[in-house]
Design a protein around this motif. Structure first.
Motif, PDB file in Angstrom:
ATOM      1  N   ARG A   1      17.997 -16.281  29.566  1.00 38.37           N
ATOM      2  CA  ARG A   1      17.633 -17.641  29.187  1.00 38.37           C
ATOM      3  C   ARG A   1      18.914 -18.469  29.146  1.00 38.37           C
ATOM      4  NH1 ARG A   1      13.811 -15.430  30.288  1.00 38.37           N
ATOM      5  NH2 ARG A   1      11.797 -15.290  29.256  1.00 38.37           N
ATOM      6  N   TYR A   2      18.973 -19.477  29.997  1.00 35.23           N
ATOM      7  CA  TYR A   2      20.108 -20.380  30.080  1.00 35.23           C
ATOM      8  C   TYR A   2      19.674 -21.745  29.564  1.00 35.23           C
ATOM      9  CZ  TYR A   2      22.079 -16.752  33.041  1.00 35.23           C
ATOM     10  OH  TYR A   2      22.561 -15.561  33.518  1.00 35.23           O
ATOM     11  N   ALA A   3      20.379 -22.245  28.545  1.00 33.51           N
ATOM     12  CA  ALA A   3      20.006 -23.527  27.937  1.00 33.51           C
ATOM     13  C   ALA A   3      20.599 -24.719  28.674  1.00 33.51           C
ATOM     14  CB  ALA A   3      20.438 -23.558  26.473  1.00 33.51           C
ATOM     15  N   ASP A   4      21.409 -24.483  29.696  1.00 33.22           N
ATOM     16  CA  ASP A   4      22.028 -25.563  30.467  1.00 33.22           C
ATOM     17  C   ASP A   4      22.702 -26.595  29.568  1.00 33.22           C
ATOM     18  OD1 ASP A   4      21.315 -24.477  32.981  1.00 33.22           O
ATOM     19  OD2 ASP A   4      19.286 -25.269  32.732  1.00 33.22           O
ATOM     20  N   SER A   5      23.436 -26.101  28.568  1.00 28.86           N
ATOM     21  CA  SER A   5      24.205 -26.902  27.615  1.00 28.86           C
ATOM     22  C   SER A   5      23.348 -27.793  26.719  1.00 28.86           C
ATOM     23  CB  SER A   5      25.263 -27.748  28.341  1.00 28.86           C
ATOM     24  OG  SER A   5      26.148 -26.891  29.033  1.00 28.86           O
ATOM     25  N   GLN A   6      22.063 -27.493  26.607  1.00 25.67           N
ATOM     26  CA  GLN A   6      21.168 -28.247  25.719  1.00 25.67           C
ATOM     27  C   GLN A   6      20.884 -27.400  24.488  1.00 25.67           C
ATOM     28  OE1 GLN A   6      17.759 -29.981  27.738  1.00 25.67           O
ATOM     29  NE2 GLN A   6      18.873 -29.876  29.683  1.00 25.67           N
ATOM     30  N   LEU A   7      21.599 -27.703  23.396  1.00 21.89           N
ATOM     31  CA  LEU A   7      21.462 -26.935  22.159  1.00 21.89           C
ATOM     32  C   LEU A   7      20.018 -26.821  21.690  1.00 21.89           C
ATOM     33  CD1 LEU A   7      24.493 -28.346  20.133  1.00 21.89           C
ATOM     34  CD2 LEU A   7      24.233 -26.016  20.959  1.00 21.89           C
ATOM     35  N   SER A   8      19.240 -27.852  21.911  1.00 23.88           N
ATOM     36  CA  SER A   8      17.862 -27.877  21.417  1.00 23.88           C
ATOM     37  C   SER A   8      16.984 -26.801  22.057  1.00 23.88           C
ATOM     38  CB  SER A   8      17.246 -29.255  21.655  1.00 23.88           C
ATOM     39  OG  SER A   8      17.208 -29.540  23.050  1.00 23.88           O
ATOM     40  N   ARG A   9      17.391 -26.247  23.175  1.00 27.77           N
ATOM     41  CA  ARG A   9      16.585 -25.221  23.857  1.00 27.77           C
ATOM     42  C   ARG A   9      16.795 -23.822  23.280  1.00 27.77           C
ATOM     43  NH1 ARG A   9      17.296 -25.874  30.167  1.00 27.77           N
ATOM     44  NH2 ARG A   9      15.401 -24.631  30.148  1.00 27.77           N
ATOM     45  N   LEU A  10      17.939 -23.599  22.625  1.00 32.09           N
ATOM     46  CA  LEU A  10      18.273 -22.256  22.150  1.00 32.09           C
ATOM     47  C   LEU A  10      17.279 -21.679  21.137  1.00 32.09           C
ATOM     48  CD1 LEU A  10      22.150 -22.603  21.835  1.00 32.09           C
ATOM     49  CD2 LEU A  10      20.897 -21.245  23.519  1.00 32.09           C
ATOM     50  N   PRO A  11      16.844 -22.432  20.114  1.00 35.22           N
ATOM     51  CA  PRO A  11      15.924 -21.829  19.140  1.00 35.22           C
ATOM     52  C   PRO A  11      14.634 -21.294  19.764  1.00 35.22           C
ATOM     53  CG  PRO A  11      16.850 -23.849  18.256  1.00 35.22           C
ATOM     54  CD  PRO A  11      17.260 -23.787  19.704  1.00 35.22           C
ATOM     55  N   ALA A  12      14.057 -22.014  20.696  1.00 28.37           N
ATOM     56  CA  ALA A  12      12.805 -21.552  21.319  1.00 28.37           C
ATOM     57  C   ALA A  12      13.036 -20.277  22.125  1.00 28.37           C
ATOM     58  CB  ALA A  12      12.219 -22.643  22.209  1.00 28.37           C
ATOM     59  N   PHE A  13      14.147 -20.213  22.837  1.00 24.05           N
ATOM     60  CA  PHE A  13      14.463 -18.994  23.590  1.00 24.05           C
ATOM     61  C   PHE A  13      14.640 -17.807  22.649  1.00 24.05           C
ATOM     62  CE2 PHE A  13      16.620 -21.714  27.088  1.00 24.05           C
ATOM     63  CZ  PHE A  13      15.401 -21.922  27.717  1.00 24.05           C
ATOM     64  N   ALA A  14      15.369 -18.021  21.554  1.00 22.37           N
ATOM     65  CA  ALA A  14      15.596 -16.943  20.595  1.00 22.37           C
ATOM     66  C   ALA A  14      14.284 -16.503  19.945  1.00 22.37           C
ATOM     67  CB  ALA A  14      16.599 -17.395  19.535  1.00 22.37           C
ATOM     68  N   GLN A  15      13.434 -17.462  19.601  1.00 27.46           N
ATOM     69  CA  GLN A  15      12.128 -17.132  19.015  1.00 27.46           C
ATOM     70  C   GLN A  15      11.274 -16.322  19.987  1.00 27.46           C
ATOM     71  OE1 GLN A  15      10.904 -17.420  16.018  1.00 27.46           O
ATOM     72  NE2 GLN A  15      12.544 -18.620  15.116  1.00 27.46           N
ATOM     73  N   GLU A  16      11.369 -16.658  21.262  1.00 28.43           N
ATOM     74  CA  GLU A  16      10.633 -15.911  22.278  1.00 28.43           C
ATOM     75  C   GLU A  16      11.078 -14.449  22.301  1.00 28.43           C
ATOM     76  OE1 GLU A  16      10.233 -15.561  27.138  1.00 28.43           O
ATOM     77  OE2 GLU A  16      11.351 -17.247  26.285  1.00 28.43           O
ATOM     78  N   PHE A  17      12.391 -14.208  22.299  1.00 27.77           N
ATOM     79  CA  PHE A  17      12.903 -12.837  22.294  1.00 27.77           C
ATOM     80  C   PHE A  17      12.444 -12.093  21.039  1.00 27.77           C
ATOM     81  CE2 PHE A  17      16.869 -14.151  24.951  1.00 27.77           C
ATOM     82  CZ  PHE A  17      16.125 -14.074  26.114  1.00 27.77           C
ATOM     83  N   ALA A  18      12.493 -12.772  19.887  1.00 26.22           N
ATOM     84  CA  ALA A  18      12.084 -12.141  18.631  1.00 26.22           C
ATOM     85  C   ALA A  18      10.590 -11.827  18.638  1.00 26.22           C
ATOM     86  CB  ALA A  18      12.442 -13.041  17.454  1.00 26.22           C
TER      87      ALA A  18
END
Length: 198
Positions: free
Chosen positions: A72-89
């Motif tokens: 999961r690459y957020a392309d320097s958009q901090l706002s995308r990281l939480p959703a990616f992390a939640q998906e993995f969890a």
């Protein structure tokens, strides 16, 4: 940014500790599931991914056989990281690999159970990811870049190389929380060296 041996061993240990599900006889064991959470783009971090795959292959893991590596690459958009992390969890991955302070923070906020292996975080103790570098005491381990520990040495070397440079301009990314600690350390070092920073 390179993956060192310790980081790979931490990831290997996390994968080795994963519970082995009961597989019907003759059926292949389920693949280890690893999430790779990166703030930047694929182009910026392809070397990290290449080294990760190389290191995992040395530990006996390959995508063809026994590894599912979700990127999961957020392309320097901090706002995308939480959703990616939640998906993995939510998918109960065996481990999550992070590459910077923001991606590690997102992973930590998503899970306190799944092992998180950080590739390079400037100040994991200050960010409250670990209790100490020697004894993390949390589900996070890996490598710290500890850039703030070498700021004084860098300024000292700079002063030797360019003794007449004063003031010295410092470029800081105000959107990166790790930069604040680096800036404070640079100011302390500059005061001791009698250098003006701007």
């Amino acid at each position: 940014m390179e993956l060192d041996r310790r980081t790979l061993l931490c990831l290997g240990a996390a994968l080795a500790a994963r519970p082995v599900g009961s597989q019907p006889q003759g059926q292949a064991q389920a693949k280890a599931q690893v999430g790779l959470l990166i703030l930047g783009s694929a182009e910026q971090r392809d070397e990290v991914e290449r080294q990760l795959l190389l290191g995992l292959s040395e530990l006996g893991y390959s995508e063809e056989r026994n590894l599912l590596l979700e990127r999961r690459y957020a392309d320097s958009q901090l706002s995308r990281l939480p959703a990616f992390a939640q998906e993995f969890a939510a998918r109960n991955f065996d481990a999550i690999v992070t590459t910077c302070t923001p991606s590690t923070r997102a992973a930590r906020n998503a899970t306190r159970r799944i092992p998180i292996v950080m590739v390079a975080v400037a100040d994991p103790v200050g960010a409250q990811f670990v209790n100490s570098l020697a004894y993390p005491g949390t589900n996070i381990t890996g490598r710290s870049s500890q850039s703030n520990d070498i700021v004084a040495k860098m300024l000292s070397l700079f002063q030797r190389a360019a003794p007449r440079a004063d003031p010295v301009a410092v470029l800081v990314n105000v959107n990166n929380p790790a930069q604040e600690a680096l800036w404070r350390e640079a100011q302390r070092a500059a005061q001791a060296l009698q250098i003006e920073l701007r």
